[in-house]
Design an enzyme around this catalytic site. Structure first.
Site, PDB file in Angstrom:
ATOM      1  N   LYS A 115      -7.093 -11.889  10.444  1.00 30.06           N
ATOM      2  CA  LYS A 115      -7.903 -12.942  11.059  1.00 30.06           C
ATOM      3  C   LYS A 115      -7.011 -13.857  11.915  1.00 30.06           C
ATOM      4  O   LYS A 115      -7.363 -14.193  13.053  1.00 30.06           O
ATOM      5  CB  LYS A 115      -8.563 -13.753   9.944  1.00 30.06           C
ATOM      6  CG  LYS A 115      -9.757 -14.512  10.405  1.00 30.06           C
ATOM      7  CD  LYS A 115     -10.546 -15.039   9.237  1.00 30.06           C
ATOM      8  CE  LYS A 115     -11.585 -16.001   9.793  1.00 30.06           C
ATOM      9  NZ  LYS A 115     -12.211 -16.764   8.740  1.00 30.06           N
ATOM     10  N   LYS A 196      11.156 -10.865   3.329  1.00 27.54           N
ATOM     11  CA  LYS A 196      10.746  -9.844   2.371  1.00 27.54           C
ATOM     12  C   LYS A 196      10.851  -8.455   3.017  1.00 27.54           C
ATOM     13  O   LYS A 196      10.416  -8.276   4.159  1.00 27.54           O
ATOM     14  CB  LYS A 196       9.280 -10.116   1.985  1.00 27.54           C
ATOM     15  CG  LYS A 196       8.704  -9.085   1.046  1.00 27.54           C
ATOM     16  CD  LYS A 196       7.185  -9.134   1.019  1.00 27.54           C
ATOM     17  CE  LYS A 196       6.661  -7.746   0.755  1.00 27.54           C
ATOM     18  NZ  LYS A 196       5.287  -7.509   1.035  1.00 27.54           N
ATOM     19  N   LYS A 199       7.452  -2.713   5.355  1.00 27.02           N
ATOM     20  CA  LYS A 199       7.240  -1.769   6.459  1.00 27.02           C
ATOM     21  C   LYS A 199       6.801  -2.502   7.711  1.00 27.02           C
ATOM     22  O   LYS A 199       7.252  -2.193   8.810  1.00 27.02           O
ATOM     23  CB  LYS A 199       6.142  -0.784   6.050  1.00 27.02           C
ATOM     24  CG  LYS A 199       6.718   0.523   5.587  1.00 27.02           C
ATOM     25  CD  LYS A 199       6.104   1.719   6.264  1.00 27.02           C
ATOM     26  CE  LYS A 199       7.169   2.784   6.400  1.00 27.02           C
ATOM     27  NZ  LYS A 199       7.170   3.766   5.374  1.00 27.02           N
TER      28      LYS A 199
HETATM   29  P1  TYM Z   1       2.583  -0.759  -1.619  1.00 28.91           P
HETATM   30  O1  TYM Z   1       2.438   0.702  -1.472  1.00 28.91           O
HETATM   31  O2  TYM Z   1       2.609  -1.602  -0.393  1.00 28.91           O
HETATM   32  O3  TYM Z   1       3.896  -1.107  -2.426  1.00 28.91           O
HETATM   33  C1  TYM Z   1       4.229  -0.449  -3.636  1.00 28.91           C
HETATM   34  C2  TYM Z   1       4.896  -1.433  -4.583  1.00 28.91           C
HETATM   35  O4  TYM Z   1       6.127  -1.925  -4.018  1.00 28.91           O
HETATM   36  C3  TYM Z   1       6.182  -3.331  -4.188  1.00 28.91           C
HETATM   37  N1  TYM Z   1       6.973  -3.931  -3.093  1.00 28.91           N
HETATM   38  C4  TYM Z   1       7.987  -4.805  -3.289  1.00 28.91           C
HETATM   39  N2  TYM Z   1       8.516  -5.311  -4.411  1.00 28.91           N
HETATM   40  C5  TYM Z   1       9.559  -6.179  -4.265  1.00 28.91           C
HETATM   41  N3  TYM Z   1      10.091  -6.520  -3.064  1.00 28.91           N
HETATM   42  C6  TYM Z   1       9.591  -6.027  -1.909  1.00 28.91           C
HETATM   43  N4  TYM Z   1      10.126  -6.358  -0.748  1.00 28.91           N
HETATM   44  C7  TYM Z   1       8.478  -5.125  -1.990  1.00 28.91           C
HETATM   45  N5  TYM Z   1       7.738  -4.460  -1.068  1.00 28.91           N
HETATM   46  C8  TYM Z   1       6.816  -3.730  -1.764  1.00 28.91           C
HETATM   47  C9  TYM Z   1       4.738  -3.777  -4.125  1.00 28.91           C
HETATM   48  O5  TYM Z   1       4.566  -5.052  -4.734  1.00 28.91           O
HETATM   49  C10 TYM Z   1       4.038  -2.673  -4.879  1.00 28.91           C
HETATM   50  O6  TYM Z   1       4.031  -2.917  -6.264  1.00 28.91           O
HETATM   51  N6  TYM Z   1      -1.991  -2.208  -2.909  1.00 28.91           N
HETATM   52  C11 TYM Z   1      -0.806  -1.542  -3.406  1.00 28.91           C
HETATM   53  C12 TYM Z   1      -1.063  -0.134  -3.896  1.00 28.91           C
HETATM   54  C13 TYM Z   1      -2.102  -0.057  -4.951  1.00 28.91           C
HETATM   55  C14 TYM Z   1      -1.989  -0.513  -6.302  1.00 28.91           C
HETATM   56  C15 TYM Z   1      -3.229  -0.206  -6.915  1.00 28.91           C
HETATM   57  C16 TYM Z   1      -0.965  -1.131  -7.019  1.00 28.91           C
HETATM   58  C17 TYM Z   1      -3.339   0.473  -4.803  1.00 28.91           C
HETATM   59  N7  TYM Z   1      -4.029   0.396  -5.990  1.00 28.91           N
HETATM   60  C18 TYM Z   1      -3.447  -0.526  -8.256  1.00 28.91           C
HETATM   61  C19 TYM Z   1      -1.198  -1.455  -8.358  1.00 28.91           C
HETATM   62  C20 TYM Z   1      -2.433  -1.139  -8.970  1.00 28.91           C
HETATM   63  C21 TYM Z   1       0.184  -1.461  -2.248  1.00 28.91           C
HETATM   64  O7  TYM Z   1      -0.189  -1.420  -1.105  1.00 28.91           O
HETATM   65  O8  TYM Z   1       1.474  -1.318  -2.624  1.00 28.91           O
END
Ligand code: TYM
Length: 330
Positions: A115, A196, A199
């Site tokens: 947004k 942070k 991607k």
């Molecule tokens: P995703 O695929 O973006 O990221 C996967 C996991 O990596 C963690 N993460 C980080 N942790 C610490 N520092 C960082 N810089 C960092 N970047 C990413 C994220 O916190 C995540 O745990 N929506 C979720 C995927 C998902 C999910 C779920 C997770 C779908 N259904 C149910 C838990 C339960 C996601 O996009 O994560």
């Protein structure tokens, strides 16, 4: 049925996981397989908001599966599966949608960011409803804990909110309220620009990338322009911040001493960080490459994982359908 608590988490299949994914979620989640009933999945439904190429989608799913196995997921203990092998997740998403206010979803970070960029009319409905799908992912397995990085905390709060609204609407404890499990020191792993690691910022360190690429990423970490001879502050440098997350106590103390003494430039520190990462990750890189070749095996692991979680899904879905008066009475 097992009395152990259940740990569940998901990851979007978007290519090579970065150090933030590994330290924030993959590593801690895999460790929990010892103590918890561990359910982890590759979130291909979530990826569908952006990936519109079936060949690529399957490839990305295999890659993430091979990464988890290379990082130490034990398929005999933990279930690793494909989100879309449990299509009831989409059914529960609808049921949760019917108790979820638009106002709640309008507060979600990803939607708000779209947004703010003036894109809210262009994003698809999947992006808007992403937190409901994620709540369904968690609630459909009666999950107790959800290991995640701090960027997912809001989604976990929304999940609890939706579960409570469902329980209140149908007057019973149908859905279990999960807890986020966030490890403080790795809740937000910094990227090469100090923000942070993400991607969308393109500030990644990919621990399983070929050594040469990994080294290049480490060498690109932004530092200040203190001359090599001068002492530096170890508490104000992304290189040390990252080193603290992967090295052991003696190694960290040595780097901190070097910083304070002077004559140890950022180039040296980066080389030490690179060597540490390469030492930890190169055996896994080899394992990954071997696993990635064997798609039939990866498919078998995913199918076995889906079979393992199936009885829980059937139980929860029967509970919620009954609660809402949906489906035929058997
Ligand atoms: P995703 O695929 O973006 O990221 C996967 C996991 O990596 C963690 N993460 C980080 N942790 C610490 N520092 C960082 N810089 C960092 N970047 C990413 C994220 O916190 C995540 O745990 N929506 C979720 C995927 C998902 C999910 C779920 C997770 C779908 N259904 C149910 C838990 C339960 C996601 O996009 O994560």
């Amino acid at each position: 049925m097992s009395k152990r608590k259940r740990s569940l988490s998901g990851i979007k299949p978007t290519g090579n996981p970065h150090l933030g994914n590994y330290l924030g979620m993959i590593g801690p989640a895999i460790e929990l397989q010892e103590e918890y009933d561990a359910f982890y999945f590759v979130a291909d439904y979530h990826a569908l908001t952006t990936v519109k190429d079936p060949v690529k989608m399957r490839r990305l799913v295999y890659e993430i599966t091979a990464y988890f196995l290379a990082f130490g997921l034990d398929p005999e203990r933990a279930a690793f599966f494909r989100q879309s092998d449990i299509p009831e997740v989409a059914e529960l998403t609808w049921m949760l949608s019917c108790v979820t206010h638009m106002g709640l979803l309008e507060r979600a970070h990803a939607y708000k960011a779209a947004k703010d960029r003036g894109e809210e009319k262009e994003i698809n409905h999947g992006v808007f409803t992403y937190p409901v799908l994620m709540a369904s992912d968690i609630l459909i397995y009666d999950s107790d804990v959800v290991p995640v990085g701090s960027d997912q905390i809001q989604h976990l709060e929304m999940t609890r909110d939706m579960a409570q609204r469902f329980n209140r609407a149908f007057d019973g404890e149908y859905l279990k309220l999960p807890e986020a499990k966030v490890r403080k020191e790795v809740a937000t792993v910094p990227g090469i620009d100090g923000r942070k690691m993400s991607k969308s910022y393109g500030n990644l360190i990919e621990p399983l990338a070929p050594s040469k690429k990994l080294r290049k990423q480490v060498m690109q970490i932004e530092t200040d322009s203190t001359p090599l001879e001068e002492p530096q502050d170890p508490d104000d440098c992304t290189v040390v911040d990252l080193y603290r997350l992967v090295a052991d106590a003696d190694e960290i103390a040595e780097m901190e001493d070097n910083y304070r003494a002077g004559g140890y430039g950022y180039g040296h520190a980066k080389q030490d960080l690179f060597e540490k990462l390469d030492q930890i990750f190169s055996p896994r890189r080899e394992k990954y490459e071997a696993l990635r070749e064997d798609e039939a095996y990866l498919e078998k692991i995913l199918a076995q994982g889906a079979d393992r979680v199936r009885p829980i899904v059937d139980e929860v879905m029967e509970r919620v359908r009954r609660a809402a008066g949906l489906g035929r009475i058997i």
